[in-house]
Motif scaffolding. Structure first.
Motif, PDB file in Angstrom:
ATOM      1  N   PHE A   1       0.826  -1.212   0.000  1.00 60.32           N
ATOM      2  CA  PHE A   1       0.000   0.000   0.000  1.00 60.32           C
ATOM      3  C   PHE A   1       0.863   1.265   0.000  1.00 60.32           C
ATOM      4  CE2 PHE A   1      -3.252  -2.886   1.971  1.00 60.32           C
ATOM      5  CZ  PHE A   1      -4.118  -2.861   0.895  1.00 60.32           C
ATOM      6  N   SER A   2       2.123   1.112   0.370  1.00 61.34           N
ATOM      7  CA  SER A   2       3.027   2.260   0.332  1.00 61.34           C
ATOM      8  C   SER A   2       3.250   2.738  -1.098  1.00 61.34           C
ATOM      9  CB  SER A   2       4.364   1.898   0.979  1.00 61.34           C
ATOM     10  OG  SER A   2       4.166   1.473   2.310  1.00 61.34           O
ATOM     11  N   PHE A   3       3.207   1.794  -2.056  1.00 60.73           N
ATOM     12  CA  PHE A   3       3.308   2.187  -3.464  1.00 60.73           C
ATOM     13  C   PHE A   3       2.155   3.105  -3.848  1.00 60.73           C
ATOM     14  CE2 PHE A   3       5.315  -2.186  -3.818  1.00 60.73           C
ATOM     15  CZ  PHE A   3       6.605  -1.699  -3.858  1.00 60.73           C
ATOM     16  N   VAL A   4       0.954   2.757  -3.363  1.00 57.61           N
ATOM     17  CA  VAL A   4      -0.236   3.551  -3.681  1.00 57.61           C
ATOM     18  C   VAL A   4      -0.116   4.953  -3.090  1.00 57.61           C
ATOM     19  CG1 VAL A   4      -2.746   3.676  -3.425  1.00 57.61           C
ATOM     20  CG2 VAL A   4      -1.624   1.448  -3.740  1.00 57.61           C
ATOM     21  N   ILE A   5       0.340   5.034  -1.859  1.00 54.14           N
ATOM     22  CA  ILE A   5       0.474   6.341  -1.203  1.00 54.14           C
ATOM     23  C   ILE A   5       1.564   7.170  -1.873  1.00 54.14           C
ATOM     24  CG2 ILE A   5       1.113   7.464   0.971  1.00 54.14           C
ATOM     25  CD1 ILE A   5      -0.197   5.052   2.387  1.00 54.14           C
ATOM     26  N   ALA A   6       2.676   6.527  -2.220  1.00 55.80           N
ATOM     27  CA  ALA A   6       3.750   7.247  -2.909  1.00 55.80           C
ATOM     28  C   ALA A   6       3.274   7.769  -4.263  1.00 55.80           C
ATOM     29  CB  ALA A   6       4.957   6.328  -3.079  1.00 55.80           C
ATOM     30  N   ARG A   7       2.523   6.936  -5.003  1.00 55.94           N
ATOM     31  CA  ARG A   7       1.993   7.369  -6.290  1.00 55.94           C
ATOM     32  C   ARG A   7       1.025   8.534  -6.116  1.00 55.94           C
ATOM     33  NH1 ARG A   7       3.048   7.823 -11.372  1.00 55.94           N
ATOM     34  NH2 ARG A   7       3.845   5.682 -11.421  1.00 55.94           N
ATOM     35  N   ALA A   8       0.185   8.473  -5.096  1.00 57.39           N
ATOM     36  CA  ALA A   8      -0.735   9.585  -4.825  1.00 57.39           C
ATOM     37  C   ALA A   8       0.040  10.855  -4.498  1.00 57.39           C
ATOM     38  CB  ALA A   8      -1.671   9.219  -3.679  1.00 57.39           C
ATOM     39  N   GLY A   9       1.124  10.714  -3.721  1.00 52.90           N
ATOM     40  CA  GLY A   9       1.952  11.877  -3.416  1.00 52.90           C
ATOM     41  C   GLY A   9       2.560  12.485  -4.657  1.00 52.90           C
ATOM     42  N   LEU A  10       2.957  11.628  -5.603  1.00 55.37           N
ATOM     43  CA  LEU A  10       3.487  12.135  -6.875  1.00 55.37           C
ATOM     44  C   LEU A  10       2.400  12.832  -7.683  1.00 55.37           C
ATOM     45  CD1 LEU A  10       5.826  12.261  -8.951  1.00 55.37           C
ATOM     46  CD2 LEU A  10       5.036  10.040  -9.812  1.00 55.37           C
ATOM     47  N   ASP A  11       1.226  12.221  -7.756  1.00 59.04           N
ATOM     48  CA  ASP A  11       0.127  12.797  -8.542  1.00 59.04           C
ATOM     49  C   ASP A  11      -0.339  14.128  -7.973  1.00 59.04           C
ATOM     50  OD1 ASP A  11       0.243  10.573 -10.156  1.00 59.04           O
ATOM     51  OD2 ASP A  11      -1.401   9.522  -9.145  1.00 59.04           O
ATOM     52  N   TYR A  12      -0.315  14.275  -6.651  1.00 62.45           N
ATOM     53  CA  TYR A  12      -0.771  15.520  -6.029  1.00 62.45           C
ATOM     54  C   TYR A  12       0.352  16.536  -5.840  1.00 62.45           C
ATOM     55  CZ  TYR A  12      -5.353  13.518  -5.010  1.00 62.45           C
ATOM     56  OH  TYR A  12      -6.617  12.976  -5.132  1.00 62.45           O
ATOM     57  N   GLY A  13       1.529  16.234  -6.364  1.00 64.70           N
ATOM     58  CA  GLY A  13       2.626  17.194  -6.326  1.00 64.70           C
ATOM     59  C   GLY A  13       3.319  17.327  -4.989  1.00 64.70           C
ATOM     60  N   VAL A  14       3.145  16.348  -4.116  1.00 63.06           N
ATOM     61  CA  VAL A  14       3.793  16.421  -2.804  1.00 63.06           C
ATOM     62  C   VAL A  14       5.259  16.008  -2.897  1.00 63.06           C
ATOM     63  CG1 VAL A  14       3.693  15.631  -0.397  1.00 63.06           C
ATOM     64  CG2 VAL A  14       1.577  15.912  -1.712  1.00 63.06           C
TER      65      VAL A  14
END
Length: 586
Positions: A342-355
């Protein structure tokens, strides 16, 4: 018909995975590492022959859903209630403190490498790295038959909360976006909705599935059982996803809702091969995700080591504070040290949201996969590491005082009987001998199950909370159901000598490497039972005679050393297989 575009990739991955696993097996390297290594070889970091497209990602996610569903089949709501302190206390504390510690570490590393990640970036990295791999931990612990042991229960309790926490973490990630404009009210509404939906899903599954499952299992056709099991698994995952929860969590709850009966056991058995195939694709897909920058590999390795240490220390400390057995706490900390899927999902979300940036995202993936690769080795070494670490930790005065206090609230994580990974000890026969053995095992926290033929005795023992199943030991399916295939020790404590001889043969066929201890009344029957496969045959004739002469010699004032020597001579000379076993151990 034209071949599907992804068929060549699946075929290539399968052939490569078999080859790599066979090579790794010669060096006793776990298959999971072989699967991840295959993905690295075929993916962008290696030969670049396969890319993780949408189809592979979907198949791998189905593997995680099936894995969690079959894990749920091994539990019941009563089992999970006993873990409530771990789930509701240790889980939140672990995520909170792991996030703080790792986030602070990420800030320090970013300063050292002249990379500005900011407070939001550090927080995202901390939250992502605080989540362990449910797929890897549960799979390996299940294969090692440790999922039901105290440390396995502690691990599972923390993992359950981590899966629950994925949705709130994703909400937090959306708030980190520069474009986010959610109010406090919106955030509170989302969190309340999450709690209500989760509770409603649990209640709904508990009420609905037990009523539907008999319609699936009453037909003897295997196809109906397989399709019915898939319908329950994937249907619940879909409902869970539609409600904004993790699909894997929904599948796990569905498994829990139908666990404990013959129906759930049958469904888990037929879905096992399919689950293994899909989860293999998941572990392959992990290696396909990464594009390694070899110049940064030393930093990635150092980061991975720091994460492993941080998570292990945090989990161990929290469980120690909750008064979990020290050795159990250390083992659980080591097992949960890695970072999960699930860390992959959170990391991808962070990339998509510009974090975080693409560069930071790739470095996160590399560090995560390094922690995954070393996890099988860490789990294997966990008992030895815990044996060395626990005494050292006890030297700390505060720890010694903490565990030295009287404690009526110590968390019980003893393994619950049954399930796919089975008991440590199986007792066949619930008479005086069987009950006495069970009493000792219970007081020493050794998991066990009992098999008893008498229905009234079974009812009485179940009323007392004993893990007992009614059945005949001469029936092989009954032996499998009671957990003989996975038990380390089988104790045969019945009086029917014919049943003992036949049953011991069946037990030995199911478990060639288990220790079988049988009792018999007469010495003449001991050799027959031993020839059928019993390792130790306790003979009541000899035990009675030994007890008589020991009592007489003690009354006459004979020294204890002489009595012990005479007792040993009698066992060695006259006790059949047990005597020979004792000779071989000297």
């Amino acid at each position: 018909m034209h071949p599907f575009a992804f068929l060549d990739e699946i075929a290539l991955m399968s052939v490569a995975a078999v080859s790599v696993i066979l090579i790794f097996n010669r060096f006793k390297i776990p298959p999971i590492i072989g699967l991840i290594a295959t993905g690295l070889i075929l993916g962008p970091s290696g030969l670049a022959l396969v890319a993780q497209d949408e189809i592979i990602a979907t198949v791998s996610e189905l593997g995680v859903i099936l894995l969690l569903f079959t894990i749920g089949l091994e539990f019941s709501l009563d089992d999970l209630k006993r873990l409530k302190n771990i789930v509701l206390v240790a889980g939140p504390l672990q995520i909170l403190f792991s996030t703080l510690v790792i986030g602070a570490g990420a800030t320090i590393v970013a300063t050292w490498t002249s990379d500005t990640i900011g407070t939001k970036g550090a927080m995202l990295i901390g939250m992502a790295m605080a989540l362990s791999s449910t797929a890897i931990c549960t799979k390996i612990l299940k294969e090692r038959r440790e999922l039901g042991l105290p440390h396995g229960r502690a691990v599972l309790g923390v993992l359950i909360f981590q899966d629950l926490a994925v949705v709130p973490i994703m909400i937090i990630v959306t708030l980190m976006s520069p474009a986010a404009a959610l109010s406090i009210g919106d955030i509170a509404l989302r969190l309340v909705t999450l709690v209500v939906v989760t509770g409603g899903l649990i209640i709904g599954l508990r009420l609905l599935l037990p009523r539907l499952i008999p319609y699936v299992t009453r037909v003897s056709t295997p196809e109906v059982l397989i399709l019915g099991g898939l319908a329950i698994c994937f249907g619940t995952a879909y409902v869970s996803s539609s409600l904004g929860l993790s699909m894997a969590l929904g599948a796990f709850l569905a498994g829990v809702a139908i666990a404990g009966g013959e129906e759930g056991h049958a469904i888990g058995r037929v879905l096992e091969p399919m689950k293994d195939a899909f989860t293999s694709i998941f572990f392959l897909s992990v290696g396909l995700l990464v594009n390694i920058d070899w110049a940064w590999m030393p930093v990635n390795i150092a980061t991975a080591v720091a994460i492993l240490i941080a998570n292990a220390v945090v989990v161990t400390a929290i469980l120690m504070i909750m008064r979990v057995n020290l050795r159990t706490a250390v083992m659980a900390g080591i097992i949960l040290a890695q970072v999960g899927e699930f860390s992959f999902v959170i990391a991808r979300a962070g990339l998509d949201y510009g974090v975080i940036t693409e560069f930071g995202f790739q470095n996160m993936l590399v560090s995560i996969i390094i922690t995954m690769i070393v996890t099988p080795t860490l789990i294997t070494l966990a008992p030895r590491l815990a044996e060395r670490a626990a005494p050292a930790i006890c030297f700390v005065p505060l720890v010694r005082r903490w565990y030295g206090q009287e404690n009526d609230d110590e968390i019980e994580l003893n393994r619950f009987a049954g399930g796919e990974d089975g008991p440590v000890v199986t007792i066949i026969g619930a008479g005086v001998l069987g009950r006495n053995v069970a009493s000792v095992l219970r007081r020493t926290a050794i998991p066990y199950t009992m098999l008893e033929l008498n229905g009234e005795t079974v009812t009485e023992l179940r009323r007392r909370g004993e893990p007992v199943i009614q059945g005949d030991m001469t029936d092989e399916q009954t032996l499998i159901h009671v957990g003989v295939r996975n038990a380390s020790v089988i104790i045969v404590a019945i009086s029917d000598q014919t049943a003992i001889a036949q049953g011991v043969s069946s037990v030995r066929k199911l478990r060639p490497d288990a220790l079988i201890v049988a009792r018999t009344r007469y010495a003449k029957e001991a050799d027959i039972i031993a020839s059928r496969g019993a390792d130790v045959v306790v003979t009541e004739e000899y035990e009675s005679s030994i007890q008589v002469f020991v009592t007489v010699l003690e009354h006459l004032g004979v020294e204890r050393d002489i009595i012990s020597a005479q007792e040993e001579v009698m066992r060695l000379d006259h006790y059949g297989l047990l005597g020979r076993l004792q000779r071989s151990q000297q």
